[in-house]
Design a protein around this motif. Structure first.
Motif, short mmCIF file in Angstrom:
data_model
loop_
_atom_site.label_atom_id
_atom_site.label_comp_id
_atom_site.label_asym_id
_atom_site.label_seq_id
_atom_site.Cartn_x
_atom_site.Cartn_y
_atom_site.Cartn_z
N ASN B 122 0.80 -1.22 0.00
CA ASN B 122 0.00 0.00 0.00
C ASN B 122 0.84 1.27 0.00
O ASN B 122 0.30 2.35 0.22
CB ASN B 122 -0.93 0.02 1.22
N ASN B 150 -2.22 3.88 -0.63
CA ASN B 150 -3.49 3.39 -1.16
C ASN B 150 -4.66 3.86 -0.31
O ASN B 150 -5.57 3.09 0.00
CB ASN B 150 -3.46 1.86 -1.21
N TRP B 151 -4.63 5.16 0.07
CA TRP B 151 -5.74 5.65 0.88
C TRP B 151 -6.97 5.91 0.04
O TRP B 151 -8.07 6.12 0.58
CB TRP B 151 -5.33 6.94 1.61
N GLY B 155 -14.08 1.66 0.01
CA GLY B 155 -14.75 0.55 0.67
C GLY B 155 -16.22 0.57 0.32
O GLY B 155 -16.69 1.40 -0.44
N VAL B 182 -12.45 -1.22 19.41
CA VAL B 182 -11.66 -2.05 18.48
C VAL B 182 -10.42 -1.30 18.05
O VAL B 182 -10.47 -0.08 17.77
CB VAL B 182 -12.50 -2.43 17.24
N LYS B 183 -9.31 -2.02 18.01
CA LYS B 183 -8.08 -1.48 17.43
C LYS B 183 -7.41 -2.61 16.67
O LYS B 183 -7.10 -3.66 17.25
CB LYS B 183 -7.12 -0.93 18.47
N GLY B 184 -7.19 -2.37 15.38
CA GLY B 184 -6.52 -3.38 14.56
C GLY B 184 -7.30 -4.69 14.55
O GLY B 184 -8.50 -4.71 14.26
N ILE B 226 -10.11 4.10 23.04
CA ILE B 226 -8.74 3.81 22.60
C ILE B 226 -8.20 5.00 21.83
O ILE B 226 -8.90 5.61 21.02
CB ILE B 226 -8.70 2.57 21.68
N ARG B 227 -6.93 5.33 22.13
CA ARG B 227 -6.23 6.33 21.31
C ARG B 227 -4.78 5.88 21.19
O ARG B 227 -4.11 5.68 22.21
CB ARG B 227 -6.30 7.72 21.92
N GLY B 228 -4.33 5.71 19.95
CA GLY B 228 -2.98 5.20 19.74
C GLY B 228 -2.87 3.81 20.33
O GLY B 228 -3.74 2.95 20.12
N PHE B 275 -13.24 10.33 22.76
CA PHE B 275 -12.11 11.20 22.46
C PHE B 275 -12.49 12.26 21.44
O PHE B 275 -13.29 12.03 20.54
CB PHE B 275 -10.94 10.39 21.89
N THR B 300 0.40 10.51 24.03
CA THR B 300 0.55 9.21 23.37
C THR B 300 1.07 8.18 24.35
O THR B 300 0.86 6.98 24.16
CB THR B 300 1.51 9.30 22.18
N SER B 417 -20.81 3.49 8.43
CA SER B 417 -20.03 4.63 7.96
C SER B 417 -20.81 5.56 7.04
O SER B 417 -20.38 6.67 6.77
CB SER B 417 -18.75 4.16 7.26
N PHE B 465 -16.01 -0.14 10.82
CA PHE B 465 -16.13 0.32 9.45
C PHE B 465 -14.95 -0.09 8.59
O PHE B 465 -14.99 0.07 7.38
CB PHE B 465 -16.37 1.84 9.37
N VAL B 466 -13.88 -0.62 9.20
CA VAL B 466 -12.79 -1.13 8.37
C VAL B 466 -13.22 -2.48 7.76
O VAL B 466 -12.94 -2.76 6.60
CB VAL B 466 -11.51 -1.29 9.21
#
Lengths: 138, 491
Positions: B122, B150-151, B155, B182-184, B226-228, B275, B300, B417, B465-466
């Motif tokens: 990407n 590849n932004w 989707g 959710v993260k990753g 979650i942040r970072g 956040f 962070t 989304s 939404f990912v």
């Protein structure tokens, strides 16, 4: 007794000197103009590269947010010609995110701030502007 | 007296006749002039050359920039069009940039070539080089480099009017899940009992797996954000109302990964967390002469610094942020829905008018989509548990027909989304999870899912939404729902 009148070549010599000085001044001026043009062209190139550096950071930031909307930002990247850095991402979630980035090449710094209206299903950018100081990011 | 007469030979030459001397001076003048002329000429030519070379560089730089913009345009069509190697660019028959050959000569004799280096699947690095040779002493090369990603990938949101339970995990016991983040590849879920923080690997949504099984904080957990690489958890612990964890290694997360805590006086329960940039808004259940809305500055690294508070005189169960507004769900009998201005964390203030819903059932959930909001409430016999509001009016709008019957308490809400599908978990076994059309002011139900004795009542929901997936947490289980293929009523 006047020696000047008895030395006509002296006038010629003086004339030559004056003409030479004028010519030299003109030549030096043109030389400096040429140097200035060289420097200007260098600055244009450096500025363009600095701008491409900041675009590189924004490209990465957009991908970063698309991949992980919880990403925080706040990082720097070393590029082949210069560096770029990203401030902490603004907003949260899928909507109204902000990215502030700066790119540097030699002594030139360019800054861009971006407001993203949404990330998914496709990115929609609302604001993209070249700035001297950030207003969208704290 | 005799006159002293000088002979002609002795008289001095007053007329300036000095044979041979003028010639000398002329020659000297010519030499001097030649020197000046030579020096001036050289410098003149040098300056002119500098000017011309400067101009060449500027034109060459613009040619290199044009090469980059051409590749950027090609990327916009499809990132997969960027194949590695050296290429030329030209405008094709469709009046769009395309690759052609290995180089291209632009007008003026500037030879440009772009080199595409695929760093990852990407990420591509583009180097655009331009060369020119006009005279032996007038040649050069200039290069510009940029990164493209590849932004621009588009989707899609599939058809959520038809849903399928794709995966489920039942950790055992009755955790009574509260909130999901959710993260990753990992979902984090708080609960009132059991381990209180659960981590699920969702890399394969058809087979989610619980990880970090040993993580247990020993106190009920509610809010989550979650942040970072930092997970913020709201609890009802008397000394650690907010706990911060380093989640850079989620599969092995333990209490040893806790990096910070926040102690809020009066030992409240931190229910809602959201956040806005690096500002964390936390809402609590504890009222009286004590604030219920808190603003914190975070780093962070997970450092948390209190900025300001706001006492609204009611328990606050949930918060959703849009722009500079934090929309809160409260248990105030005449002000279940309120707006807090969070432009300055140190100066939180109520804005607009509160909205008084029918009945006195508590506001328990709020979600924002565009200029509208959905609020979920505790179950009531004479009310509809879900209500739609207009956020542009600063606090609410007359109810009109924007109600949806939940048949059970609605403790959480989320949107897709596009802001069209609203996902509603309800505290009922029948129709425990529902999808409604938020674009239709009548809020028609598109589909629902019946739970059973295995999964219990639904309590929390999160739209990924990912992945275009919905996660629902019930009394006992973590569930993954997927939509049907194709387009739905919201497309």
């Amino acid at each position: 007794m006047s020696t000047l009148r008895s030395r006509p070549g002296y006038v010629f010599l003086l004339t030559v000197l004056f003409v030479g000085i004028i010519a030299s001044a003109a030549a030096v001026t043109l030389t400096m103009l040429g140097l200035a043009m060289e420097q200007t062209s260098q600055s244009i190139h450096q500025s363009m590269q600095a701008y491409e550096n900041v675009r590189s950071c924004i490209e990465r930031a957009l991908l970063d947010l698309r991949t992980d909307p919880t990403a925080a930002g706040d990082y720097s990247i070393t590029l082949p010609y210069g560096t770029c850095s990203v401030e902490m991402y603004g907003g949260a979630g899928n909507y109204n995110r902000t990215i502030c980035a700066s790119g540097t090449y030699k002594n030139i710094v360019r800054m861009v701030e971006v407001q993203v209206r949404r990330l998914y299903p496709s990115v929609r950018i609302q604001i993209w502007r070249d700035v001297t100081s950030f207003s969208l990011c704290n | 007296m005799s006159e002293h007469r000088e002979s002609a030979e002795q008289r001095p030459n007053v007329t300036g006749k000095r044979p041979g001397f003028l010639l000398l001076e002329v020659l000297l003048g010519i030499v001097v002039f030649s020197i000046f002329l030579g020096a001036a000429g050289v410098t003149l030519l040098s300056g002119q050359q500098g000017t011309m070379m400067g101009g060449d560089r500027v034109r060459g730089t613009y040619a290199a920039l044009r090469g980059l913009e051409a590749v950027r345009s090609i990327r916009h069509k499809s990132f997969s069009s960027l194949t590695a190697g050296q290429k030329g660019v030209r405008i094709g028959s469709d009046n769009k940039w395309e690759f052609n050959g290995t180089s291209q000569v632009f007008s003026g004799g500037y030879l440009n070539a772009v080199h595409v280096n695929l760093i990852t699947a990407n990420l591509a690095r583009i180097t655009s080089s331009t060369q020119w040779t006009f005279w032996p002493v007038r040649s050069g090369m200039t290069t510009l480099t940029t990164d493209l990603t590849n932004w621009t990938a588009t989707g899609s949101v599939a058809n959520w009017s038809s849903i399928t339970l794709e995966g489920a995990v039942t950790p055992g016991g009755t955790p009574l899940f509260n909130r999901i983040a959710v993260k990753g590849n990992y979902a984090y879920v708080t609960s009132m009992s059991g381990n209180r923080i659960y981590v699920f690997d969702i890399s394969n949504t058809a087979a989610p797996v619980r990880v970090a099984n040993t993580l247990s904080i020993g106190k009920p957990a509610y809010g989550i954000a979650i942040r970072g690489d930092r997970l913020y958890v709201g609890t009802d612990d008397s000394n650690e109302e907010i706990m911060v964890f380093n989640i850079s290694s989620p599969a092995t997360l333990t209490t040893a990964n806790q990096v910070a805590t926040v102690n809020i006086d009066a030992s409240p329960i931190v229910y809602g967390m959201a956040f806005r940039g690096d500002m964390l808004i936390a809402t609590i259940q504890f009222h009286g002469s004590f604030p219920e809305v808190f603003a914190f500055r975070t780093t962070t690294g997970g450092t948390v610094t209190q900025l300001g508070t706001l006492d609204i005189g009611a328990n606050v169960y949930d918060v959703a942020i849009s722009g500079t507004g934090a929309y809160i769900a409260t248990d105030a009998d005449s002000a279940e829905f309120r707006l807090v201005n969070i432009t300055s964390g140190g100066n939180l203030r109520l804005q607009g008018t509160a909205y008084n819903f029918t009945g006195t059932e508590d506001g328990r959930a709020v979600a924002i989509s565009g200029t509208s909001a959905l609020m979920g409430r505790a179950r009531g016999t004479g009310i509809s548990e879900v209500s739609m509001l207009n956020t542009t009016l600063g606090g609410g709008s007359p109810p009109a027909a924007n109600y949806y019957e939940g048949s059970g308490a609605v403790l959480d809400i989320d949107f897709d989304s596009t802001g069209c599908y609203a996902f509603i978990p309800t505290q009922s076994v029948a129709r425990a999870f529902r999808v409604i059309n938020f674009k239709n002011i009548a809020l028609p139900e598109l589909t629902s899912w019946n739970s059973n004795a295995t999964y219990g009542q639904a309590r929390a929901v999160y739209y990924d939404f990912v992945r275009d997936r919905v996660y629902v947490a019930t009394d006992t289980s973590f569930l993954v729902f997927r939509p049907a293929a194709g387009t739905g009523p919201c497309s």
